[in-house]
Write a protein that holds these residues in place. Structure first.
Motif, PDB file in Angstrom:
ATOM      1  N   VAL A   1       0.840  -1.204   0.000  1.00 41.39           N
ATOM      2  CA  VAL A   1       0.000   0.000   0.000  1.00 41.39           C
ATOM      3  C   VAL A   1       0.874   1.253   0.000  1.00 41.39           C
ATOM      4  O   VAL A   1       0.621   2.203  -0.758  1.00 41.39           O
ATOM      5  CB  VAL A   1      -0.938   0.002   1.226  1.00 41.39           C
ATOM      6  CG1 VAL A   1      -1.747   1.297   1.278  1.00 41.39           C
ATOM      7  CG2 VAL A   1      -1.865  -1.204   1.190  1.00 41.39           C
ATOM      8  N   LEU A   2       1.892   1.274   0.831  1.00 45.57           N
ATOM      9  CA  LEU A   2       2.772   2.434   0.910  1.00 45.57           C
ATOM     10  C   LEU A   2       3.498   2.667  -0.416  1.00 45.57           C
ATOM     11  O   LEU A   2       3.667   3.810  -0.854  1.00 45.57           O
ATOM     12  CB  LEU A   2       3.794   2.228   2.037  1.00 45.57           C
ATOM     13  CG  LEU A   2       3.229   2.232   3.452  1.00 45.57           C
ATOM     14  CD1 LEU A   2       4.275   1.727   4.445  1.00 45.57           C
ATOM     15  CD2 LEU A   2       2.777   3.631   3.844  1.00 45.57           C
ATOM     16  N   LYS A   3       3.918   1.585  -1.051  1.00 50.26           N
ATOM     17  CA  LYS A   3       4.621   1.689  -2.327  1.00 50.26           C
ATOM     18  C   LYS A   3       3.722   2.293  -3.398  1.00 50.26           C
ATOM     19  O   LYS A   3       4.172   3.066  -4.249  1.00 50.26           O
ATOM     20  CB  LYS A   3       5.110   0.300  -2.747  1.00 50.26           C
ATOM     21  CG  LYS A   3       6.076   0.299  -3.921  1.00 50.26           C
ATOM     22  CD  LYS A   3       6.624  -1.094  -4.166  1.00 50.26           C
ATOM     23  CE  LYS A   3       7.608  -1.111  -5.319  1.00 50.26           C
ATOM     24  NZ  LYS A   3       8.160  -2.483  -5.546  1.00 50.26           N
ATOM     25  N   ALA A   4       2.423   1.958  -3.345  1.00 55.59           N
ATOM     26  CA  ALA A   4       1.483   2.505  -4.317  1.00 55.59           C
ATOM     27  C   ALA A   4       1.080   3.933  -3.983  1.00 55.59           C
ATOM     28  O   ALA A   4       0.775   4.734  -4.877  1.00 55.59           O
ATOM     29  CB  ALA A   4       0.236   1.622  -4.370  1.00 55.59           C
ATOM     30  N   ALA A   5       1.100   4.275  -2.697  1.00 48.70           N
ATOM     31  CA  ALA A   5       0.590   5.584  -2.270  1.00 48.70           C
ATOM     32  C   ALA A   5       1.619   6.697  -2.407  1.00 48.70           C
ATOM     33  O   ALA A   5       1.261   7.839  -2.719  1.00 48.70           O
ATOM     34  CB  ALA A   5       0.124   5.497  -0.816  1.00 48.70           C
ATOM     35  N   TYR A   6       2.895   6.379  -2.168  1.00 52.15           N
ATOM     36  CA  TYR A   6       3.929   7.417  -2.149  1.00 52.15           C
ATOM     37  C   TYR A   6       4.868   7.267  -3.335  1.00 52.15           C
ATOM     38  O   TYR A   6       5.432   6.191  -3.569  1.00 52.15           O
ATOM     39  CB  TYR A   6       4.739   7.336  -0.857  1.00 52.15           C
ATOM     40  CG  TYR A   6       3.960   7.727   0.376  1.00 52.15           C
ATOM     41  CD1 TYR A   6       3.628   9.052   0.623  1.00 52.15           C
ATOM     42  CD2 TYR A   6       3.560   6.761   1.301  1.00 52.15           C
ATOM     43  CE1 TYR A   6       2.913   9.421   1.753  1.00 52.15           C
ATOM     44  CE2 TYR A   6       2.849   7.120   2.442  1.00 52.15           C
ATOM     45  CZ  TYR A   6       2.528   8.452   2.654  1.00 52.15           C
ATOM     46  OH  TYR A   6       1.810   8.809   3.770  1.00 52.15           O
ATOM     47  N   SER A   7       5.058   8.364  -4.047  1.00 49.65           N
ATOM     48  CA  SER A   7       5.912   8.317  -5.238  1.00 49.65           C
ATOM     49  C   SER A   7       7.382   8.155  -4.869  1.00 49.65           C
ATOM     50  O   SER A   7       8.179   7.710  -5.702  1.00 49.65           O
ATOM     51  CB  SER A   7       5.720   9.584  -6.068  1.00 49.65           C
ATOM     52  OG  SER A   7       5.977  10.741  -5.291  1.00 49.65           O
TER      53      SER A   7
END
Length: 285
Positions: free
Chosen positions: A96-102
């Motif tokens: 989720v973090l990988k998808a949320a933060y560039s």
């Protein structure tokens, strides 16, 4: 990094009122106060999580609503009651973090989870309070934020875990143009971390001081009522009258050591300062 002017937030029975506050780049500032003083309300207002009644809050020179998604990624936050679904484990959360933060740094996230002794395969529902706080810290530190807003990041942690937390924060500050705003009721923990601190009481700031000034200049006088009446009030910050004696918080202990040699003077710390200001009151209130 952060600028607040004439902030007001009203709740039934409580009012947050901050005339002015600013946080410069390359600094760590602490907000200290007892539970219910207004620390969490202030942090929620800064992060745009609650509507304020009046005033302005600017992050990186803009109001929260004016920030783009990319600019909001410059903010790393930790709140005690905000987390992922407790059915997820850290491996799920990392996706989720990988998808949320560039700018999510997967390698750093893995490193921090290992450093903070966090298991990848257990659901968050099985985490202790301390484990959950450490996980939230890892998420705040791994997307190249410039400003961290940390509300009680050491809540529920033992002394070893608290020390690891502060090591992570010191590592974060090694890069330029970064800042941290951190609150804690374990005030003494902040003395070796922060550059300066603000004391909040009943929704208002009642004192702003540098940690160096606190350590080198502040002091506690132990006196009786008769002696109190003889003291020059020039550097008295707060007075705590108790049945067993009177504690006087002063901003220049050397002045009283030199001019009142018979008085017991001890060095001050944040916990002593907070206790006297909360129980005895600030002389400027």
């Amino acid at each position: 990094m952060l600028n607040i002017q004439n902030l007001k937030k009203e709740y039934p029975g409580f009012s947050l009122s901050i005339d002015q506050f600013h946080l410069e780049p390359n600094s760590i500032t602490g907000i200290v106060g007892l539970n219910g003083a207004g620390k969490s309300t202030l942090f929620k207002a800064i992060c745009g999580l609650i509507q304020i009644n009046s005033g302005t809050i600017e992050l990186f020179g803009q109001t929260f609503d004016e920030l783009s998604k990319e600019q909001k990624e410059n903010l790393g936050v930790l709140f005690n009651h905000a987390t992922f679904s407790r059915y997820l484990n850290i491996a799920h959360c990392k996706k989720v973090l990988k998808a949320a933060y560039s700018h999510f740094d997967e390698a750093l996230f893995d490193q921090l989870c290992k450093q903070l002794n966090l298991p990848y395969d257990k659901p968050l529902s099985s985490f202790s309070t301390g484990m959950e706080v450490r996980f939230k810290l890892a998420t705040a530190l791994t997307h190249e934020a410039k400003l961290l807003i940390l509300d009680e990041p050491t809540a529920g942690l033992d002394i070893i875990a608290r020390n690891k937390t502060y090591e992570c924060l010191q590592d974060f500050m090694e890069k330029p143009d970064r800042s941290i705003l951190i609150s804690s009721h374990i005030a003494s923990d902040l003395e070796n971390l922060c550059d300066d601190f603000w004391v909040i009481h009943n929704g208002q700031f009642i004192l702003h001081e540098t940690v160096d000034a606190l350590k080198n200049q502040y002091g506690i006088l132990s006196v009786d009522a008769k002696t109190l009446d003889t003291l020059d009030p020039v550097a008295i910050v707060g007075i705590d009258r108790q049945p067993h004696g009177i504690k006087v918080l002063v901003s220049d202990r050397q002045f009283y050591e030199e001019n009142y040699p018979g008085i017991v003077v001890s060095a001050g710390n944040i916990d002593d300062l907070l206790t006297i200001l909360e129980q005895g009151g600030n002389t400027n209130l």
